[in-house]
Design a protein around this motif. Structure first.
Motif, PDB file in Angstrom:
ATOM      1  N   PRO A   1      -1.902 -35.598  89.105  1.00  0.00           N
ATOM      2  CA  PRO A   1      -1.220 -34.477  89.760  1.00  0.00           C
ATOM      3  C   PRO A   1      -2.149 -33.476  90.448  1.00  0.00           C
ATOM      4  CG  PRO A   1      -0.171 -34.937  87.661  1.00  0.00           C
ATOM      5  CD  PRO A   1      -1.392 -35.820  87.727  1.00  0.00           C
ATOM      6  N   TYR A   2      -3.363 -33.288  89.924  1.00  0.00           N
ATOM      7  CA  TYR A   2      -4.288 -32.318  90.521  1.00  0.00           C
ATOM      8  C   TYR A   2      -4.739 -32.711  91.928  1.00  0.00           C
ATOM      9  CZ  TYR A   2      -5.058 -29.470  86.295  1.00  0.00           C
ATOM     10  OH  TYR A   2      -4.921 -28.611  85.227  1.00  0.00           O
ATOM     11  N   SER A   3      -4.477 -33.935  92.354  1.00  0.00           N
ATOM     12  CA  SER A   3      -4.910 -34.365  93.686  1.00  0.00           C
ATOM     13  C   SER A   3      -3.962 -33.891  94.786  1.00  0.00           C
ATOM     14  CB  SER A   3      -4.998 -35.893  93.737  1.00  0.00           C
ATOM     15  OG  SER A   3      -3.696 -36.477  93.648  1.00  0.00           O
ATOM     16  N   LYS A   4      -2.822 -33.327  94.434  1.00  0.00           N
ATOM     17  CA  LYS A   4      -1.798 -33.001  95.426  1.00  0.00           C
ATOM     18  C   LYS A   4      -2.205 -31.825  96.316  1.00  0.00           C
ATOM     19  CE  LYS A   4       1.858 -34.865  92.514  1.00  0.00           C
ATOM     20  NZ  LYS A   4       2.950 -34.581  91.580  1.00  0.00           N
ATOM     21  N   ASN A   5      -1.626 -31.820  97.509  1.00  0.00           N
ATOM     22  CA  ASN A   5      -1.915 -30.792  98.507  1.00  0.00           C
ATOM     23  C   ASN A   5      -0.772 -29.789  98.520  1.00  0.00           C
ATOM     24  OD1 ASN A   5      -2.442 -29.233 100.745  1.00  0.00           O
ATOM     25  ND2 ASN A   5      -2.842 -30.939 102.122  1.00  0.00           N
ATOM     26  N   SER A   6      -1.044 -28.553  98.123  1.00  0.00           N
ATOM     27  CA  SER A   6       0.017 -27.546  97.990  1.00  0.00           C
ATOM     28  C   SER A   6       0.624 -27.149  99.333  1.00  0.00           C
ATOM     29  CB  SER A   6      -0.511 -26.307  97.266  1.00  0.00           C
ATOM     30  OG  SER A   6      -1.574 -25.715  97.992  1.00  0.00           O
ATOM     31  N   LEU A   7      -0.091 -27.380 100.443  1.00  0.00           N
ATOM     32  CA  LEU A   7       0.465 -27.078 101.764  1.00  0.00           C
ATOM     33  C   LEU A   7       1.451 -28.144 102.228  1.00  0.00           C
ATOM     34  CD1 LEU A   7      -2.370 -25.662 104.077  1.00  0.00           C
ATOM     35  CD2 LEU A   7      -0.236 -24.546 103.439  1.00  0.00           C
ATOM     36  N   GLY A   8       1.257 -29.370 101.762  1.00  0.00           N
ATOM     37  CA  GLY A   8       2.113 -30.468 102.183  1.00  0.00           C
ATOM     38  C   GLY A   8       1.690 -31.034 103.524  1.00  0.00           C
ATOM     39  N   THR A   9       2.590 -31.792 104.119  1.00  0.00           N
ATOM     40  CA  THR A   9       2.314 -32.416 105.411  1.00  0.00           C
ATOM     41  C   THR A   9       3.322 -31.915 106.438  1.00  0.00           C
ATOM     42  OG1 THR A   9       3.809 -34.285 105.009  1.00  0.00           O
ATOM     43  CG2 THR A   9       1.513 -34.518 104.261  1.00  0.00           C
ATOM     44  N   ILE A  10       2.941 -32.018 107.711  1.00  0.00           N
ATOM     45  CA  ILE A  10       3.837 -31.598 108.786  1.00  0.00           C
ATOM     46  C   ILE A  10       5.116 -32.429 108.756  1.00  0.00           C
ATOM     47  CG2 ILE A  10       4.119 -31.537 111.301  1.00  0.00           C
ATOM     48  CD1 ILE A  10       1.161 -30.790 111.490  1.00  0.00           C
TER      49      ILE A  10
ATOM     50  N   PRO B   1       2.060 -26.061  91.860  1.00  0.00           N
ATOM     51  CA  PRO B   1       2.152 -27.041  92.949  1.00  0.00           C
ATOM     52  C   PRO B   1       1.975 -28.493  92.506  1.00  0.00           C
ATOM     53  CG  PRO B   1       0.928 -25.130  93.693  1.00  0.00           C
ATOM     54  CD  PRO B   1       1.174 -24.936  92.225  1.00  0.00           C
ATOM     55  N   TYR B   2       1.156 -28.717  91.468  1.00  0.00           N
ATOM     56  CA  TYR B   2       0.924 -30.098  91.061  1.00  0.00           C
ATOM     57  C   TYR B   2       2.095 -30.678  90.247  1.00  0.00           C
ATOM     58  CZ  TYR B   2      -0.931 -27.633  86.923  1.00  0.00           C
ATOM     59  OH  TYR B   2      -1.104 -26.810  85.848  1.00  0.00           O
ATOM     60  N   PHE B   3       3.139 -29.857  90.014  1.00  0.00           N
ATOM     61  CA  PHE B   3       4.369 -30.362  89.400  1.00  0.00           C
ATOM     62  C   PHE B   3       5.240 -31.087  90.431  1.00  0.00           C
ATOM     63  CE2 PHE B   3       5.152 -27.734  85.302  1.00  0.00           C
ATOM     64  CZ  PHE B   3       3.793 -27.643  85.045  1.00  0.00           C
ATOM     65  N   GLU B   4       4.978 -30.901  91.704  1.00  0.00           N
ATOM     66  CA  GLU B   4       5.836 -31.440  92.761  1.00  0.00           C
ATOM     67  C   GLU B   4       5.847 -32.966  92.747  1.00  0.00           C
ATOM     68  OE1 GLU B   4       4.946 -27.892  96.031  1.00  0.00           O
ATOM     69  OE2 GLU B   4       3.783 -29.738  96.035  1.00  0.00           O
ATOM     70  N   ALA B   5       6.976 -33.529  93.167  1.00  0.00           N
ATOM     71  CA  ALA B   5       7.049 -34.977  93.358  1.00  0.00           C
ATOM     72  C   ALA B   5       6.111 -35.375  94.490  1.00  0.00           C
ATOM     73  CB  ALA B   5       8.480 -35.394  93.689  1.00  0.00           C
ATOM     74  N   GLN B   6       5.639 -36.608  94.430  1.00  0.00           N
ATOM     75  CA  GLN B   6       4.680 -37.077  95.430  1.00  0.00           C
ATOM     76  C   GLN B   6       5.221 -36.924  96.854  1.00  0.00           C
ATOM     77  OE1 GLN B   6       1.718 -38.032  94.202  1.00  0.00           O
ATOM     78  NE2 GLN B   6       0.818 -38.315  96.234  1.00  0.00           N
ATOM     79  N   ASN B   7       6.522 -37.126  97.011  1.00  0.00           N
ATOM     80  CA  ASN B   7       7.118 -37.054  98.352  1.00  0.00           C
ATOM     81  C   ASN B   7       7.645 -35.663  98.699  1.00  0.00           C
ATOM     82  OD1 ASN B   7       9.291 -36.969  96.637  1.00  0.00           O
ATOM     83  ND2 ASN B   7      10.513 -38.505  97.726  1.00  0.00           N
ATOM     84  N   GLN B   8       7.314 -34.655  97.858  1.00  0.00           N
ATOM     85  CA  GLN B   8       7.756 -33.276  98.128  1.00  0.00           C
ATOM     86  C   GLN B   8       6.587 -32.296  98.118  1.00  0.00           C
ATOM     87  OE1 GLN B   8      11.010 -32.436  95.263  1.00  0.00           O
ATOM     88  NE2 GLN B   8      12.357 -32.354  97.046  1.00  0.00           N
ATOM     89  N   GLN B   9       5.390 -32.765  98.375  1.00  0.00           N
ATOM     90  CA  GLN B   9       4.229 -31.878  98.360  1.00  0.00           C
ATOM     91  C   GLN B   9       4.391 -30.794  99.428  1.00  0.00           C
ATOM     92  OE1 GLN B   9       0.264 -33.807  97.890  1.00  0.00           O
ATOM     93  NE2 GLN B   9       1.438 -35.707  97.790  1.00  0.00           N
ATOM     94  N   GLY B  10       4.254 -29.536  98.985  1.00  0.00           N
ATOM     95  CA  GLY B  10       4.408 -28.402  99.883  1.00  0.00           C
ATOM     96  C   GLY B  10       5.698 -27.640  99.693  1.00  0.00           C
TER      97      GLY B  10
ATOM     98  N   LYS C   1     -10.628 -33.175  95.992  1.00  0.00           N
ATOM     99  CA  LYS C   1      -9.604 -33.357  94.946  1.00  0.00           C
ATOM    100  C   LYS C   1      -9.061 -34.780  94.950  1.00  0.00           C
ATOM    101  CE  LYS C   1      -6.660 -30.088  95.837  1.00  0.00           C
ATOM    102  NZ  LYS C   1      -5.418 -29.310  95.670  1.00  0.00           N
ATOM    103  N   GLU C   2      -8.843 -35.315  96.137  1.00  0.00           N
ATOM    104  CA  GLU C   2      -8.284 -36.659  96.229  1.00  0.00           C
ATOM    105  C   GLU C   2      -9.255 -37.711  95.709  1.00  0.00           C
ATOM    106  OE1 GLU C   2      -7.129 -37.071 100.298  1.00  0.00           O
ATOM    107  OE2 GLU C   2      -5.566 -35.524 100.159  1.00  0.00           O
ATOM    108  N   LYS C   3     -10.544 -37.433  95.787  1.00  0.00           N
ATOM    109  CA  LYS C   3     -11.551 -38.367  95.262  1.00  0.00           C
ATOM    110  C   LYS C   3     -11.709 -38.222  93.746  1.00  0.00           C
ATOM    111  CE  LYS C   3     -13.151 -40.337  99.065  1.00  0.00           C
ATOM    112  NZ  LYS C   3     -13.185 -41.799  99.278  1.00  0.00           N
ATOM    113  N   ILE C   4     -11.757 -36.973  93.281  1.00  0.00           N
ATOM    114  CA  ILE C   4     -11.990 -36.724  91.859  1.00  0.00           C
ATOM    115  C   ILE C   4     -10.752 -37.057  91.024  1.00  0.00           C
ATOM    116  CG2 ILE C   4     -12.507 -34.951  90.125  1.00  0.00           C
ATOM    117  CD1 ILE C   4     -14.905 -35.606  91.829  1.00  0.00           C
ATOM    118  N   TYR C   5      -9.576 -36.667  91.521  1.00  0.00           N
ATOM    119  CA  TYR C   5      -8.343 -36.805  90.749  1.00  0.00           C
ATOM    120  C   TYR C   5      -7.439 -37.900  91.320  1.00  0.00           C
ATOM    121  CZ  TYR C   5      -9.616 -32.240  88.773  1.00  0.00           C
ATOM    122  OH  TYR C   5     -10.257 -31.209  88.145  1.00  0.00           O
ATOM    123  N   ARG C   6      -7.974 -39.071  91.448  1.00  0.00           N
ATOM    124  CA  ARG C   6      -7.168 -40.192  91.963  1.00  0.00           C
ATOM    125  C   ARG C   6      -5.950 -40.439  91.071  1.00  0.00           C
ATOM    126  NH1 ARG C   6     -12.543 -42.092  92.900  1.00  0.00           N
ATOM    127  NH2 ARG C   6     -12.914 -42.682  95.082  1.00  0.00           N
ATOM    128  N   ASN C   7      -4.766 -40.544  91.686  1.00  0.00           N
ATOM    129  CA  ASN C   7      -3.519 -40.840  90.962  1.00  0.00           C
ATOM    130  C   ASN C   7      -3.226 -39.829  89.850  1.00  0.00           C
ATOM    131  OD1 ASN C   7      -3.192 -43.284  92.484  1.00  0.00           O
ATOM    132  ND2 ASN C   7      -4.724 -44.232  91.144  1.00  0.00           N
TER     133      ASN C   7
END
Length: 344
Positions: free
Chosen positions: A173-182, A60-69, A165-171
């Motif tokens: 790939p590990y900070s990404k959300n594998s579920l994505g956004t609505i 999941p952390y391979f995903e582009a920033q605008n394709q999370q999920g 994750k978003e706090k620890i891994y700022r900027n």
């Protein structure tokens, strides 16, 4: 209350303690197909079944920033039918043969009777190369995923991990959300999903682990027969910037609940760090580790203090090629939050 004394044990002094037998971990074997798929295997003829894990290089952390999920959607759609089987036919075929297949982002897990290996590998090849991604299936999976996202962000015990994750891994790939956004799930198109399927479901860097009763098979021959023609692009890892050093920070996320989810987190080690094994052993003592030990220091604190509804975590969470996290999480009543912080 008891009024009669407990009588002495009748057999406790007659138990013979045998010496501990020397245990040796099974030594697996491996081979690599021409398409790059690495196969690891171990034969255990006593079990009568086979377990398979196909681990893709793409995560999941391979995903582009605008394709999370997107990988989560693709993983669900892999079991929604091929040219040979519709989703209903595939489910019936698997169920009637006692075959269990689970598809999660970056991995497929299969459990089967040993006699069905040919059948399963044939189905697996179809899933890897010929999943259909029908529009009806896409709309169904998108609807389920949107429901999952809503439930996720309504469950503090779940979403606290993403906030961490978003706090620890700022900027990183590990900070990404594998579920994505609505918003992303609603707008993603079939073309995007099919393209990502073709780009990410590849034998390049993939590992196929097979354990169980495989004694009746020429395994290399049967794997080549069904998966030798599986082709895919080269998988390129994302760039991993250096993880920034973190300073102590307390942050709060308010949500109307009668309890508080409290978490501590920090940077841990890489998996290949020379001190990893030491921390792994200490993790069993402190948190209970992967064994879930009820004699851990955290469980002992819970039993002694009565402060926590539940408590656990890991000192080596997500450790891989990149540093993992120290992550301790508990649930406490709102009125005992400060007391709990001090106790931990």
């Amino acid at each position: 209350s008891r009024e009669i004394e407990v009588e002495d044990g009748a057999h406790v002094n007659n138990i013979t303690v045998n010496p501990i037998k020397q245990f040796e971990f099974p030594a697996g074997k491996s081979f690599i197909l021409n398409n790059g798929l690495k196969v690891l295997h171990h034969d255990n003829p006593l079990v009568g079944k086979i377990d398979i894990i196909l681990d893709f290089k793409t995560k999941p952390y391979f995903e582009a920033q605008n394709q999370q999920g997107i990988l989560n959607l693709v993983a669900d759609l892999l079991l929604e039918g091929t040219t040979k089987f519709s989703s209903t036919e595939l489910a019936t075929e698997l169920e009637s043969n006692g075959i269990n297949i689970y598809s999660i982002p970056g991995q497929i897990q299969i459990s089967l009777l040993s006699k069905d290996l040919d059948k399963v590998l044939s189905i697996l090849f179809d899933i890897l190369t010929d999943s259909q991604f029908t529009q009806n299936s896409i709309e169904k999976i998108k609807e389920h995923t949107i429901s999952d996202i809503k439930n996720f962000w309504d469950s503090p015990n779940q979403f606290i991990g993403q906030l961490i994750k978003e706090k620890i891994y700022r900027n990183h790939p590990y900070s990404k959300n594998s579920l994505g956004t609505i918003e992303f799930i609603e707008k993603v198109k079939r073309e995007d999903l099919v393209n990502y399927y073709k780009q990410s479901v590849s034998p390049d860097g993939a590992k196929l682990s097979i354990v169980g009763d495989i004694s009746g098979y020429n395994l290399e021959q049967v794997i080549k027969k069904y998966l030798g023609n599986w082709q895919g692009p080269k998988i390129v890892e994302p760039e991993f910037p250096e993880i920034q050093k973190i300073k102590f920070e307390e942050f709060n996320h308010n949500i109307n609940r009668d309890q508080t989810v409290l978490a501590y987190a920090g940077i841990s080690l890489k998996r290949l760090d020379p001190d990893f094994d030491k921390l792994f052993i200490f993790d069993q003592i402190f948190t209970g580790g992967i064994l879930g030990s009820m004699s851990s220091k955290l469980f002992e604190l819970r039993e002694r203090s009565g402060l926590f509804y539940t408590i656990g975590g890991s000192l080596i969470a997500r450790c891989d090629k990149q540093p993992g996290m120290v992550y301790i999480k508990t649930i406490v009543s709102n009125d005992r939050l400060k007391e709990s912080e001090i106790a931990i």
